[in-house]
Write a protein that holds these residues in place. Sequence first.
Motif, PDB file in Angstrom:
ATOM      1  N   LYS A 146     -32.585 -66.287  43.000  1.00 14.30           N
ATOM      2  CA  LYS A 146     -31.766 -65.269  44.539  1.00 14.30           C
ATOM      3  C   LYS A 146     -32.851 -64.915  46.123  1.00 14.30           C
ATOM      4  O   LYS A 146     -34.300 -65.429  45.778  1.00 14.30           O
ATOM      5  CB  LYS A 146     -32.472 -63.998  43.325  1.00 14.30           C
ATOM      6  N   MET A 147     -32.373 -65.602  46.802  1.00 13.98           N
ATOM      7  CA  MET A 147     -32.628 -66.002  47.774  1.00 13.98           C
ATOM      8  C   MET A 147     -32.148 -64.510  49.091  1.00 13.98           C
ATOM      9  O   MET A 147     -32.679 -64.148  50.118  1.00 13.98           O
ATOM     10  CB  MET A 147     -32.244 -67.131  48.497  1.00 13.98           C
ATOM     11  N   GLY A 148     -30.886 -63.712  48.012  1.00 14.56           N
ATOM     12  CA  GLY A 148     -30.382 -62.709  49.437  1.00 14.56           C
ATOM     13  C   GLY A 148     -29.367 -61.852  48.618  1.00 14.56           C
ATOM     14  O   GLY A 148     -29.113 -62.469  47.964  1.00 14.56           O
ATOM     15  N   HIS A 149     -28.173 -62.000  49.872  1.00 18.07           N
ATOM     16  CA  HIS A 149     -27.769 -61.046  48.871  1.00 18.07           C
ATOM     17  C   HIS A 149     -26.129 -60.666  49.694  1.00 18.07           C
ATOM     18  O   HIS A 149     -26.527 -60.186  50.849  1.00 18.07           O
ATOM     19  CB  HIS A 149     -26.985 -60.242  47.555  1.00 18.07           C
ATOM     20  N   VAL A 150     -25.080 -60.887  49.779  1.00 22.10           N
ATOM     21  CA  VAL A 150     -24.184 -59.528  50.132  1.00 22.10           C
ATOM     22  C   VAL A 150     -22.949 -58.651  50.224  1.00 22.10           C
ATOM     23  O   VAL A 150     -22.470 -59.208  48.998  1.00 22.10           O
ATOM     24  CB  VAL A 150     -23.263 -61.635  51.412  1.00 22.10           C
ATOM     25  N   ASN A 151     -22.934 -57.518  50.760  1.00 25.49           N
ATOM     26  CA  ASN A 151     -22.503 -57.212  50.365  1.00 25.49           C
ATOM     27  C   ASN A 151     -21.260 -56.921  51.859  1.00 25.49           C
ATOM     28  O   ASN A 151     -21.497 -56.370  52.951  1.00 25.49           O
ATOM     29  CB  ASN A 151     -22.927 -55.678  51.077  1.00 25.49           C
ATOM     30  N   ARG A 152     -20.126 -56.614  51.054  1.00 24.30           N
ATOM     31  CA  ARG A 152     -18.721 -56.686  51.616  1.00 24.30           C
ATOM     32  C   ARG A 152     -18.262 -55.444  51.700  1.00 24.30           C
ATOM     33  O   ARG A 152     -17.656 -55.348  50.254  1.00 24.30           O
ATOM     34  CB  ARG A 152     -17.681 -57.718  51.112  1.00 24.30           C
ATOM     35  N   VAL A 153     -18.066 -54.815  52.377  1.00 24.37           N
ATOM     36  CA  VAL A 153     -17.137 -53.509  52.894  1.00 24.37           C
ATOM     37  C   VAL A 153     -16.113 -53.526  52.671  1.00 24.37           C
ATOM     38  O   VAL A 153     -15.405 -54.097  54.089  1.00 24.37           O
ATOM     39  CB  VAL A 153     -18.350 -52.929  53.932  1.00 24.37           C
ATOM     40  N   GLN A 154     -15.032 -52.804  52.163  1.00 22.56           N
ATOM     41  CA  GLN A 154     -14.229 -52.194  52.470  1.00 22.56           C
ATOM     42  C   GLN A 154     -13.441 -50.425  52.354  1.00 22.56           C
ATOM     43  O   GLN A 154     -14.858 -49.740  52.322  1.00 22.56           O
ATOM     44  CB  GLN A 154     -13.131 -52.922  50.722  1.00 22.56           C
ATOM     45  N   LYS A 155     -12.603 -50.486  52.950  1.00 24.16           N
ATOM     46  CA  LYS A 155     -12.218 -49.460  53.848  1.00 24.16           C
ATOM     47  C   LYS A 155     -12.157 -48.517  52.202  1.00 24.16           C
ATOM     48  O   LYS A 155     -11.165 -49.243  51.443  1.00 24.16           O
ATOM     49  CB  LYS A 155     -11.121 -49.296  54.508  1.00 24.16           C
TER      50      LYS A 155
END
Lengths: 362, 362
Positions: free
Chosen positions: B350-359
């Motif tokens: 596990k190197m990181g993560h990305v949070n995709r933010v939606q309205k």
Amino acid sequence: MTELSENALKPGATIGILGGGQLGRMLSVAASRLGFRTHIFEPSATPPAAHVADRITTASYEDAEALAAFAASVDVITYEFENIPTSALDLLETLKPIRPGREALRISQDRLTEKTFLQDLGLQTAAFADISDQASLDAALTQIGAPSILKTRRFGYDGKGQARIKTPDDAAEALAAMAGAPSILEGFVNFSHEVSVIAARGVSGEIACFDPGENIHRDGILHTTTVPARLSAGQRMDAVLMAGKILNALEYVGVLGVELFVTPQGLIVNEIAPRVHNSGHWTQNGCAIDQFEQHIRAVAGWSLGDGQRHSDVVMENLIGADMDRVPELAREPNAALHLYGKAEAKPGRKMGHVNRVQKPQT
Amino acid sequence: MTELSENALKPGATIGILGGGQLGRMLSVAASRLGFRTHIFEPSATPPAAHVADRITTASYEDAEALAAFAASVDVITYEFENIPTSALDLLETLKPIRPGREALRISQDRLTEKTFLQDLGLQTAAFADISDQASLDAALTQIGAPSILKTRRFGYDGKGQARIKTPDDAAEALAAMAGAPSILEGFVNFSHEVSVIAARGVSGEIACFDPGENIHRDGILHTTTVPARLSAGQRMDAVLMAGKILNALEYVGVLGVELFVTPQGLIVNEIAPRVHNSGHWTQNGCAIDQFEQHIRAVAGWSLGDGQRHSDVVMENLIGADMDRVPELAREPNAALHLYGKAEAKPGRKMGHVNRVQKPQT
């Protein structure tokens, strides 16, 4: 990482930060989110940024050896404040890139240079005049009139180094308050409110702005920033274009704060700050990418976030004894606390801030 | 700070964290936001948490002297993983409070103890049986049937220490894969999807839950978590009540992750984790107070955030070579990157993560 520009820093690289206050601290946290390490250079002991930095150098800006060792250990140098001694910058710039560059520092370190620069760009500022003695002050007061404000050209912040001139009779006392420092007289601007634009420019010239915030000051220190600000669509666009003009003229790399007065005659630039700015703290809880990460992205040569805002926010600064309110603030729903880890809550000292998150209005 | 409970830690206090991986790293950043310092205890060199911690001790869990010095330097001890050697805990608990407490660790360290505990609380789990040898496995397979999964009772994570039994013919091979470790046979659960609840309990017993997230795994490792999860209002309430029941039974202090299978027969508990959890990373960009700060608030004796969510989020883990996608992810609007500063992008790491933010949907 082949698709980042060739000079982009890769995760694992080290960002050098001059200054270990709360801005350096929040820059350090943002850098860590992108996998960077940080090295803080700060003369005073136990700075707030030290708690969240990979390395810290405690040394004076006159210590050439310490500066050189610092530069050798980092991949790029940035800063959290504009009043870095010129001699330190002269040395550092021979060793590693400094972003934002020297020109932005040169201009923003001196109110007279800054106002002249802005005026040359065709932007509106308050009327101003260079003041060196009683004669130049008297002449300027004849032209600019009272009320007006006398300010030292350099080293002013949070209302320090300023004296109001309500009538020409106040002139002598105001001049004495400058203690012989080169000064600038600024005319009074009749504004309805103040807003600021936090804008960024990347290494390849792209620009991204956050939504302007509306600022309220107390005792010369920022009290709250509210987004969205009260601005017409036209004013909002003007604000963003003005910030873009400044960024381009400076060939700027990083985040810049632009304070603007809203007047019936349009937006008037109050001042610019070549760094992350207190009035941009709301972005931590209003945007996927905040001003601190935006600055790190720019100085690291990464693509910028687009500055989109997902929530309305009211940022409130916690000054001195406001720390006593922390238990109560911790119980407020949707209030995000950001404390700076400073040991002593002196009056007037910025100890933290709280971002109150509101759902966007639909 | 008079209004926090008497034992609440004040800003400036030090939180000790056992384990310096990405969870310790993000706990450290959250602690700094509340003005706390952190001290990380981690046997391996250059752990991710070191870049953002105030202090780091590099020592083995068998090093009693290092453990005692660590405990002496902190105000409370928490941890980022559940498999802390018992001898270390025995020593540490005589010196400083450990939160969450020993009972949560004892139960979650052993799959058999955990399943028994959950069943005793009246919660549904997969059918299970204690396996020590071929005879007990044969007997269990007669009762539970195939397909089923044989798992080591201890030290399993991310699909490690598990063997699927598709037909009873696979039994001997599966048992051999356990290498003599005490094991548990778990019956197959026919579920439509998996959700998890990230819940917290404070020192005075108050409970707050984040909105359940829906998890998708790849190769035994969490791939994405999506909020909101596909759940009926009734299921959502059930999930929260189940988490609350577990927290209360353990007199838990801190954040707990509960993985649940959604089935036509109701929610079935898969497993619990007595710590912040990968499936709660979305809270960093979906809530004013994220799971890491919630955990720090709990262990510091502060009031909890209410868990309110301001945005929809899809969290995606970045595993191994996913790091090559960072430049592309950095250009996505509303995608918040969280990289862990690990030097080498090994497969499955596990190197990181990305949070995709939606309205939020309105």
